[in-house]
Design a protein around this motif. Structure first.
Motif, PDB file in Angstrom:
ATOM      1  N   PRO A  59      -3.693  36.587   3.308  1.00  6.26           N
ATOM      2  CA  PRO A  59      -4.446  35.384   3.094  1.00  6.26           C
ATOM      3  C   PRO A  59      -5.521  35.060   4.116  1.00  6.26           C
ATOM      4  N   SER A  60      -5.190  35.760   5.322  1.00  3.10           N
ATOM      5  CA  SER A  60      -6.428  35.835   6.539  1.00  3.10           C
ATOM      6  C   SER A  60      -7.096  37.040   6.415  1.00  3.10           C
ATOM      7  N   SER A  61      -6.976  38.022   5.710  1.00  2.00           N
ATOM      8  CA  SER A  61      -7.721  39.069   5.611  1.00  2.00           C
ATOM      9  C   SER A  61      -9.182  38.769   5.884  1.00  2.00           C
ATOM     10  N   ALA A  62      -9.839  39.608   6.677  1.00  2.00           N
ATOM     11  CA  ALA A  62     -11.619  39.593   6.588  1.00  2.00           C
ATOM     12  C   ALA A  62     -12.144  40.251   5.510  1.00  2.00           C
ATOM     13  N   SER A  63     -11.116  41.154   4.826  1.00  2.00           N
ATOM     14  CA  SER A  63     -11.893  41.914   3.565  1.00  2.00           C
ATOM     15  C   SER A  63     -11.882  41.239   2.492  1.00  2.00           C
ATOM     16  N   THR A  64     -12.778  41.611   1.640  1.00  2.00           N
ATOM     17  CA  THR A  64     -12.842  41.256   0.233  1.00  2.00           C
ATOM     18  C   THR A  64     -13.000  42.099  -0.780  1.00  2.00           C
ATOM     19  N   ALA A  65     -12.810  42.004  -2.137  1.00  2.00           N
ATOM     20  CA  ALA A  65     -12.996  42.584  -3.193  1.00  2.00           C
ATOM     21  C   ALA A  65     -13.567  42.181  -4.212  1.00  2.00           C
ATOM     22  N   GLU A  66     -13.821  42.939  -5.234  1.00  2.00           N
ATOM     23  CA  GLU A  66     -14.473  42.540  -6.554  1.00  2.00           C
ATOM     24  C   GLU A  66     -13.921  43.518  -7.658  1.00  2.00           C
ATOM     25  N   PRO A  67     -13.872  43.225  -8.881  1.00  2.00           N
ATOM     26  CA  PRO A  67     -13.676  44.288  -9.763  1.00  2.00           C
ATOM     27  C   PRO A  67     -14.811  45.087 -10.282  1.00  2.00           C
ATOM     28  N   LEU A  68     -14.503  46.563 -10.495  1.00  2.00           N
ATOM     29  CA  LEU A  68     -15.625  47.174 -11.286  1.00  2.00           C
ATOM     30  C   LEU A  68     -15.176  48.041 -12.399  1.00  2.00           C
ATOM     31  N   SER A  69     -15.772  47.571 -13.432  1.00  2.00           N
ATOM     32  CA  SER A  69     -15.307  48.332 -14.803  1.00  2.00           C
ATOM     33  C   SER A  69     -15.610  49.999 -14.595  1.00  2.00           C
ATOM     34  N   ILE A  70     -14.592  50.744 -14.610  1.00  2.61           N
ATOM     35  CA  ILE A  70     -14.789  52.315 -14.835  1.00  2.61           C
ATOM     36  C   ILE A  70     -13.721  52.879 -15.229  1.00  2.61           C
ATOM     37  N   ASP A  71     -13.878  53.424 -16.493  1.00  9.79           N
ATOM     38  CA  ASP A  71     -13.172  54.514 -16.977  1.00  9.79           C
ATOM     39  C   ASP A  71     -13.726  55.773 -16.908  1.00  9.79           C
ATOM     40  N   ILE A  72     -12.856  56.567 -16.111  1.00  6.39           N
ATOM     41  CA  ILE A  72     -13.229  57.903 -15.683  1.00  6.39           C
ATOM     42  C   ILE A  72     -13.440  59.071 -16.963  1.00  6.39           C
ATOM     43  N   SER A  73     -13.003  58.742 -18.038  1.00 12.41           N
ATOM     44  CA  SER A  73     -13.153  59.680 -19.118  1.00 12.41           C
ATOM     45  C   SER A  73     -14.021  59.206 -19.893  1.00 12.41           C
ATOM     46  N   SER A  74     -15.153  58.449 -19.637  1.00 14.62           N
ATOM     47  CA  SER A  74     -16.184  57.914 -20.409  1.00 14.62           C
ATOM     48  C   SER A  74     -17.521  57.966 -19.759  1.00 14.62           C
ATOM     49  N   ASP A  75     -18.398  58.731 -20.023  1.00 18.20           N
ATOM     50  CA  ASP A  75     -19.741  58.972 -19.261  1.00 18.20           C
ATOM     51  C   ASP A  75     -20.386  57.659 -19.109  1.00 18.20           C
ATOM     52  N   GLU A  76     -20.434  56.985 -20.408  1.00 19.60           N
ATOM     53  CA  GLU A  76     -21.132  55.726 -20.345  1.00 19.60           C
ATOM     54  C   GLU A  76     -20.565  54.791 -19.417  1.00 19.60           C
ATOM     55  N   SER A  77     -18.989  54.699 -19.291  1.00 15.85           N
ATOM     56  CA  SER A  77     -18.506  53.588 -18.418  1.00 15.85           C
ATOM     57  C   SER A  77     -18.968  54.204 -16.815  1.00 15.85           C
ATOM     58  N   CYS A 121      -5.546  65.268 -20.271  1.00 11.65           N
ATOM     59  CA  CYS A 121      -5.301  65.439 -18.895  1.00 11.65           C
ATOM     60  C   CYS A 121      -6.312  66.071 -17.930  1.00 11.65           C
ATOM     61  N   TRP A 122      -6.967  67.245 -18.339  1.00  5.29           N
ATOM     62  CA  TRP A 122      -7.926  67.739 -17.835  1.00  5.29           C
ATOM     63  C   TRP A 122      -9.215  66.887 -17.705  1.00  5.29           C
ATOM     64  N   ASP A 123      -9.576  66.124 -18.718  1.00  5.01           N
ATOM     65  CA  ASP A 123     -10.523  65.216 -18.856  1.00  5.01           C
ATOM     66  C   ASP A 123     -10.457  64.241 -17.829  1.00  5.01           C
ATOM     67  N   VAL A 124      -9.504  63.555 -17.676  1.00  9.97           N
ATOM     68  CA  VAL A 124      -9.425  62.578 -16.587  1.00  9.97           C
ATOM     69  C   VAL A 124      -9.080  63.287 -15.285  1.00  9.97           C
ATOM     70  N   ASN A 125      -8.234  64.076 -14.885  1.00  8.71           N
ATOM     71  CA  ASN A 125      -7.980  64.437 -13.556  1.00  8.71           C
ATOM     72  C   ASN A 125      -8.776  65.337 -13.054  1.00  8.71           C
ATOM     73  N   VAL A 126      -9.457  66.234 -13.863  1.00  6.92           N
ATOM     74  CA  VAL A 126     -10.647  67.367 -13.443  1.00  6.92           C
ATOM     75  C   VAL A 126     -12.015  66.657 -13.729  1.00  6.92           C
ATOM     76  N   ALA A 127     -12.436  66.898 -14.976  1.00 10.21           N
ATOM     77  CA  ALA A 127     -13.828  66.771 -15.258  1.00 10.21           C
ATOM     78  C   ALA A 127     -13.971  65.080 -15.097  1.00 10.21           C
ATOM     79  N   GLY A 128     -13.378  64.310 -15.437  1.00  8.31           N
ATOM     80  CA  GLY A 128     -13.764  62.831 -14.995  1.00  8.31           C
ATOM     81  C   GLY A 128     -14.063  62.595 -13.738  1.00  8.31           C
ATOM     82  N   THR A 129     -13.068  63.072 -12.881  1.00 10.74           N
ATOM     83  CA  THR A 129     -13.200  62.987 -11.519  1.00 10.74           C
ATOM     84  C   THR A 129     -14.294  63.598 -10.851  1.00 10.74           C
ATOM     85  N   HIS A 130     -14.819  64.823 -11.278  1.00  8.91           N
ATOM     86  CA  HIS A 130     -15.847  65.567 -10.773  1.00  8.91           C
ATOM     87  C   HIS A 130     -17.031  64.833 -11.205  1.00  8.91           C
TER      88      HIS A 130
END
Ligand SMILES: NC(=O)c1ccc[n+]([C@@H]2O[C@H](COP(=O)([O-])OP(=O)(O)OC[C@H]3O[C@@H](n4cnc5c(N)ncnc54)[C@H](OP(=O)(O)O)[C@@H]3O)[C@@H](O)[C@H]2O)c1
Length: 280
Positions: A59-77, A121-130
């Motif tokens: 609760p006393s953290s000086a850090s903040t966060a916000e959501p970001l929509s990202i599907d790494i198997s979708s070029d559009e996303s 599997c290769w789409d997400v873990n390799v191609a999407g990550t790259h």
């Protein structure tokens, strides 16, 4: 949303749960301060729930966060996420390529064909990550702090030399011909994709070496997360019983990397385990 100001700006893909969430949690608990983009595919209410949890836990953290929509198997996303971050911030300091998935469980259960499971599997873990890395690289290079760090999350299972040395579980099989009883392959789509990721991480280290971006390939240990849960069916393995540890342990290691405590290990490229270099 308060201004990001002097906070380090991080993007963590797949941060709504598992290791990614634990990394955000550990960052919130440290002095930082950080502003964390909580990457989440599909319904970002799961990222919003994760952020509520972060605030509740620190609760006393000086850090903040916000959501970001990202599907790494979708070029559009990926492109839409980039546009959003580019427009809002114009830079990021740290990218943690955490999003990853196991499809072997879905293949074994028959929910996916081998072709579907291997391709996804290769789409997400390799191609999407790259592709995520290539898309966000200009923002890392524009880091205001010039302390930019790029993390890949690989796996202990990716080590080809450990596998070849027989260290892998269920290594020796009985000479019963074919078919072998059960599934003779140990998470082969997943582990081979992480071996592929090791090459991607190595290339990124080389490509960005003289641009001031430190690149790390982290093997976080065997963690009790939802990784081997077949998401649509909810079929889960009891990884705790198999020896998986609290993901907070792997997260602490990742945060040390984020905070520069492992900077001396950034070059030459390697796979970093907590206390050792993982053999290729
Ligand atoms: N658990 C381990 O023992 C272990 C060991 C070594 C390395 N790792 C690696 O650690 C990373 C995190 O995994 P975890 O153990 O925390 O598993 P997890 O609990 O299943 O979390 C994986 C995260 O990645 C997200 N993700 C999956 N596919 C995605 C996609 N196409 N686009 C965007 N996000 C996606 C998931 O989103 P959803 O919630 O929507 O599914 C989830 O947020 C992975 O790269 C994994 O390979 C894990």
């Amino acid at each position: 949303m308060p201004p990001v100001g002097a906070k380090s700006l991080l993007l963590i893909t797949g941060a709504n749960t598992g290791l990614g969430f634990e990394v955000a949690k550990a960052l919130f608990a440290r002095p930082g301060p950080y502003h964390i983009l909580i990457g989440c595919r599909g319904d970002v209410s799961r990222a919003s729930d994760a952020i509520s949890k972060l605030k509740h836990l620190s609760p006393s953290s000086a850090s903040t966060a916000e959501p970001l929509s990202i599907d790494i198997s979708s070029d559009e996303s990926i492109a839409a996420a980039f546009e959003e971050v580019q427009e809002r911030f114009r830079y990021i300091d740290v990218l943690i390529n955490n999003a990853g998935a196991d499809f072997d469980t879905a293949i074994t259960s028959g929910r996916l064909t081998k072709r579907e499971g291997w391709s996804q599997c290769w789409d997400v873990n390799v191609a999407g990550t790259h592709i995520v890395t290539e898309t966000f690289a200009p923002l890392l290079l524009a880091s205001k702090s010039r302390q930019s760090r790029l993390l890949f999350i690989t796996s202990g299972l990716s080590s080809m030399s450990e596998n070849a040395s027989g260290a892998s579980p269920r290594y020796a099989l009985p000479p019963v011909g074919w078919p072998k009883p059960g599934n003779p392959f140990v998470y082969l789509a997943y582990r081979s994709s992480k071996s592929g990721l090791n090459m991607i991480a190595t290339e990124w280290a080389r490509v960005l070496r003289n641009d001031g971006v430190k690149v790390f390939n982290v093997s976080p240990g065997f963690l009790h997360t939802g990784l081997s849960t077949d998401r649509p069916t909810g079929e889960a393995k009891d990884t705790k019983a198999m020896g998986a540890v609290d993901p907070a342990i792997g997260a602490g290691f990742c945060v040390d990397v984020v905070e520069g405590k492992r900077d001396d290990q950034a070059w030459p490229p390697k796979v970093m385990r907590m206390n050792m270099v993982q053999p290729w």
